[in-house]
Design a protein around this motif. Structure first.
Motif, short mmCIF file in Angstrom:
data_model
loop_
_atom_site.label_atom_id
_atom_site.label_comp_id
_atom_site.label_asym_id
_atom_site.label_seq_id
_atom_site.Cartn_x
_atom_site.Cartn_y
_atom_site.Cartn_z
N LEU A 115 39.37 -19.85 -41.32
CA LEU A 115 38.02 -19.30 -41.12
C LEU A 115 37.51 -19.68 -39.73
CD1 LEU A 115 36.42 -20.11 -44.61
CD2 LEU A 115 37.18 -17.89 -43.79
N GLU A 116 38.42 -19.79 -38.80
CA GLU A 116 38.09 -20.20 -37.43
C GLU A 116 37.19 -21.43 -37.40
OE1 GLU A 116 38.20 -15.97 -36.11
OE2 GLU A 116 39.69 -16.99 -37.31
N TYR A 117 37.59 -22.41 -38.18
CA TYR A 117 36.89 -23.69 -38.26
C TYR A 117 35.43 -23.57 -38.70
CZ TYR A 117 41.23 -25.28 -36.41
OH TYR A 117 42.57 -25.50 -36.27
N HIS A 118 35.22 -22.71 -39.67
CA HIS A 118 33.93 -22.68 -40.35
C HIS A 118 34.16 -23.08 -41.80
CE1 HIS A 118 31.50 -20.70 -37.22
NE2 HIS A 118 32.66 -20.18 -36.86
N SER A 119 33.10 -23.54 -42.44
CA SER A 119 33.24 -23.89 -43.85
C SER A 119 32.67 -22.76 -44.70
CB SER A 119 32.48 -25.18 -44.14
OG SER A 119 31.10 -24.95 -44.02
N ALA A 128 41.24 -12.02 -49.33
CA ALA A 128 41.20 -11.05 -48.24
C ALA A 128 41.68 -11.69 -46.94
CB ALA A 128 39.81 -10.48 -48.09
N ASP A 129 41.71 -13.01 -46.87
CA ASP A 129 42.19 -13.71 -45.69
C ASP A 129 43.52 -14.37 -45.96
OD1 ASP A 129 40.64 -13.76 -43.22
OD2 ASP A 129 38.98 -14.36 -44.53
N ILE A 130 44.56 -13.92 -45.28
CA ILE A 130 45.88 -14.53 -45.46
C ILE A 130 45.78 -16.00 -45.05
CG2 ILE A 130 48.29 -14.50 -44.68
CD1 ILE A 130 47.85 -11.50 -44.05
N GLY A 131 46.29 -16.88 -45.87
CA GLY A 131 46.34 -18.27 -45.45
C GLY A 131 45.17 -19.12 -45.93
N LEU A 132 44.08 -18.49 -46.32
CA LEU A 132 42.92 -19.30 -46.72
C LEU A 132 43.18 -20.10 -48.01
CD1 LEU A 132 40.03 -20.27 -46.41
CD2 LEU A 132 39.22 -18.13 -47.40
N SER A 154 32.57 -27.81 -47.90
CA SER A 154 32.18 -28.17 -46.52
C SER A 154 33.30 -28.46 -45.52
CB SER A 154 31.16 -29.31 -46.55
OG SER A 154 31.62 -30.34 -47.36
N THR A 155 34.57 -28.30 -45.91
CA THR A 155 35.63 -28.46 -44.91
C THR A 155 35.66 -27.24 -43.98
OG1 THR A 155 36.96 -29.64 -46.52
CG2 THR A 155 38.10 -28.87 -44.56
N ARG A 156 35.87 -27.49 -42.70
CA ARG A 156 36.01 -26.35 -41.77
C ARG A 156 37.47 -25.94 -41.74
NH1 ARG A 156 31.23 -27.88 -37.61
NH2 ARG A 156 29.81 -27.86 -39.35
N PHE A 157 37.74 -24.74 -42.22
CA PHE A 157 39.13 -24.30 -42.37
C PHE A 157 39.61 -23.50 -41.16
CE2 PHE A 157 37.50 -24.74 -46.71
CZ PHE A 157 38.41 -25.66 -47.19
N ARG A 217 28.50 -12.39 -38.15
CA ARG A 217 27.49 -13.11 -37.38
C ARG A 217 27.98 -14.49 -36.93
NH1 ARG A 217 22.60 -12.27 -41.23
NH2 ARG A 217 23.44 -10.28 -41.85
N SER A 218 28.90 -15.09 -37.69
CA SER A 218 29.41 -16.40 -37.28
C SER A 218 30.56 -16.26 -36.30
CB SER A 218 29.90 -17.19 -38.48
OG SER A 218 29.14 -16.94 -39.62
N GLY A 219 30.91 -15.04 -35.94
CA GLY A 219 31.98 -14.83 -34.97
C GLY A 219 33.37 -15.10 -35.51
#
Ligand SMILES: [Zn+2]
Ligand SMILES: [Zn+2]
Length: 524
Positions: A403-407, A215-219, A397-400, A145-147
């Motif tokens: 995560l396509e600049y979501h926190s 599950a997300d490489i790099g996170l 709360s950092t936008r990573f 939902r957050s794209g």
């Protein structure tokens, strides 16, 4: 208008009676197992038990377990788990597979997760599976939902096992099986946890944390880097509140490190465990922090530890609970006073059971070969406590970029509406003494497993009837399992696939609001 939301716990609920009961449940399992092992030799087990025992010593036995899986494991896992697992066993020399995977428990766990579906207490397993899938799939539907792009590794919620009691809760994360073509992850809890749902708070950490973060490489590396950078900033800062961060810390006899520099390395190396705790809170709400406190205190015999090996991947016990408190304080979607009351309650727990850390600071040690300890560093409590504020805020709360600049807190957070459902669930468990209602809430909010679990944890702390509260919570979780189309083979990956997008908010109420005319005509 003007109703209040109140924190349901004060911290005093975590008393010795509850801790003692929980500890007995945890220990009971290990004691029983030891007794079993002893009796095994001289006493023949009856036929029924023999049937349910897990045997995978030969290739034929292994294949027969896998074939059984095609009837007992939900269809969505056949292609991603059973097919490649079968191929693996058929293709390679079985002794080689045993040697490669057997030593690290993996093979046992893979076979157990199939075998237990036909032999174990299915209600508890289904409740466990439903909770796991809610936390995992809920995350997936929220990122959809957050794209944000789908995770790199897997899109199926982890399979569950009741594992070896002495191993505690653990997870084989999404990337473990990629070399073997198995696109699944596994989550394990000790069997005794069936009798105490407060211990299920571990699922928030394992699934809501480890499984999702990996599950997300790099996170994870990105999280570690950002936390490190933020802490380093305070090394020379003149800010009044930062005096504690500029204090020198002696490590291995060297005194050229400030606490900020030490903490930057410390948290970076423990980022996987730390971020998993944060995700647990964002997924399960304040109950997650209390569940963690209960697990730690019952395992540690009612004392939070202030000494750990230098190589340990987890932060010190008191810091984990303070981290939970600070994350809760920062939840913007939940009433400010409620956040603070929950957080204060957790800090109370640290003051009550963490006096060693508060008075003596934290010790990092290495074991020497004659069983002695070499003390690498003693770190002041106050300074480390200050760093937790920064760590909690940065992780949630950092936008990573990954995560396509979501926190993380944008993707998942605990809201007033969640808390209101939990209050109803706690009420059902404590006052009505029955399995909590799974009907939608006053805001039409849907009851998910996370709500039932959070309610179960809180109810259990408030009255200590561990078995009764656990049983009722599990019953309602089983109802959710039975209503979830995924388990009946319906080809949805996750709950986001069947998501209703309403055109007009409050449609139903608006129609009702048009007065009695409509309803009267309906009745005639
Ligand atoms: Zn500063
Ligand atoms: Zn962990």
């Amino acid at each position: 208008m003007g109703d209040k939301i109140n924190a349901l716990l004060t911290g005093e609920e975590l008393d010795l009676v509850l801790l003692d009961k929980s500890r007995k449940i945890l220990r009971g399992d290990i004691d029983e197992k030891e007794k079993d092992d002893k009796e095994k030799d001289d006493k023949e087990k009856d036929d029924k038990e023999k049937v349910s025992e897990l045997h995978y010593e030969t290739k034929d036995q292994a294949l027969s377990i896998i074939y059984d899986g095609y009837t007992s494991i939900p269809k969505i896992y056949h292609e991603v788990f059973l097919d490649p697992f079968k191929k693996l066993v058929q293709t390679y020399d079985y002794a080689l597979i045993q040697k490669a995977l057997g030593e690290q428990l993996l093979l046992y766990d893979l076979f157990s997760c199939i075998h237990q579906r036909s032999t174990q207490d299915l209600d508890a397993s289904h409740a466990f599976e439903e909770t796991v899938s809610d936390l995992y799939d809920g995350y997936l539907s929220n990122i959809e939902r957050s794209g944000i792009k789908a995770p790199d590794y897997q899109a199926f919620s982890p399979l569950v096992i009741w594992g070896k009691p002495e191993a505690g809760p653990y997870t084989w994360p999404a990337n473990f099986g990629s070399k073997l073509d198995l696109q699944i992850s596994l989550v394990s809890m000790p069997p005794a946890y069936k009798r105490n749902v407060a211990l299920w708070a571990a699922i928030g950490h394992e699934v809501g944390g480890h499984d999702i973060l990996r599950a997300d490489i790099g996170l994870l590396p990105e999280l570690g880097n950002v936390v490190e950078a933020k802490l380093i900033e305070h090394k020379n800062c003149k800010h009044k509140n930062c005096t504690k961060l500029r204090e020198p810390v002696a490590i291995n006899g060297r005194k050229d490190y400030s606490l900020a520099e030490f903490a930057a390395q410390y948290w970076r190396h423990r980022i996987d465990e730390t971020a998993s705790d944060v995700c647990g809170i964002l997924n399960l709400g304040p109950a997650s922090g209390f569940g963690l406190a209960l697990i730690l205190l019952s395992l540690r015999k009612y004392k939070l530890h202030n000494s750990l090996p230098a190589q340990e991947a987890h932060p010190f016990d008191p810091l984990r609970i303070i981290l939970a408190a600070d994350v809760i304080r920062g939840i913007r979607a939940l009433d400010f006073q409620t956040c603070n009351a929950y957080a204060d309650a957790l800090e109370y727990v640290v003051r009550k059971y963490g006096s060693e850390a508060i008075n003596e600071g934290f010790n990092l040690y290495t074991m020497t070969k004659n069983g002695d300890y070499y003390l690498e560093a003693t770190i002041p409590y106050e300074g480390m406590r200050e760093t937790v504020k920064i760590v909690a805020d940065v992780i949630s709360s950092t936008r990573f970029k990954s995560l396509e600049y979501h926190s993380l807190s944008e993707i998942n957070t605990w809201t007033n509406s969640d808390e209101i459902l939990v209050q109803r669930i706690v009420n059902d468990l404590l006052i009505k003494n029955e399995p909590p209602d799974i009907q939608t809430g006053p805001d039409d909010q849907i009851v998910y497993a996370a709500h039932l679990l959070a309610g179960g944890i809180i109810a259990l702390m408030k009255n200590g009837e561990i078995e009764a509260v656990s049983e009722n919570t599990i019953k309602s979780l089983v109802k959710l399992y039975e209503n979830n189309p995924v388990w009946k083979g319906f080809p949805t990956h996750f709950r986001g696939d069947v998501y209703l997008h309403s055109l007009v908010p409050g449609y139903k109420d608006s129609i009702k609001g048009q007065g009695p005319v409509d309803s009267r005509t309906d009745e005639r």
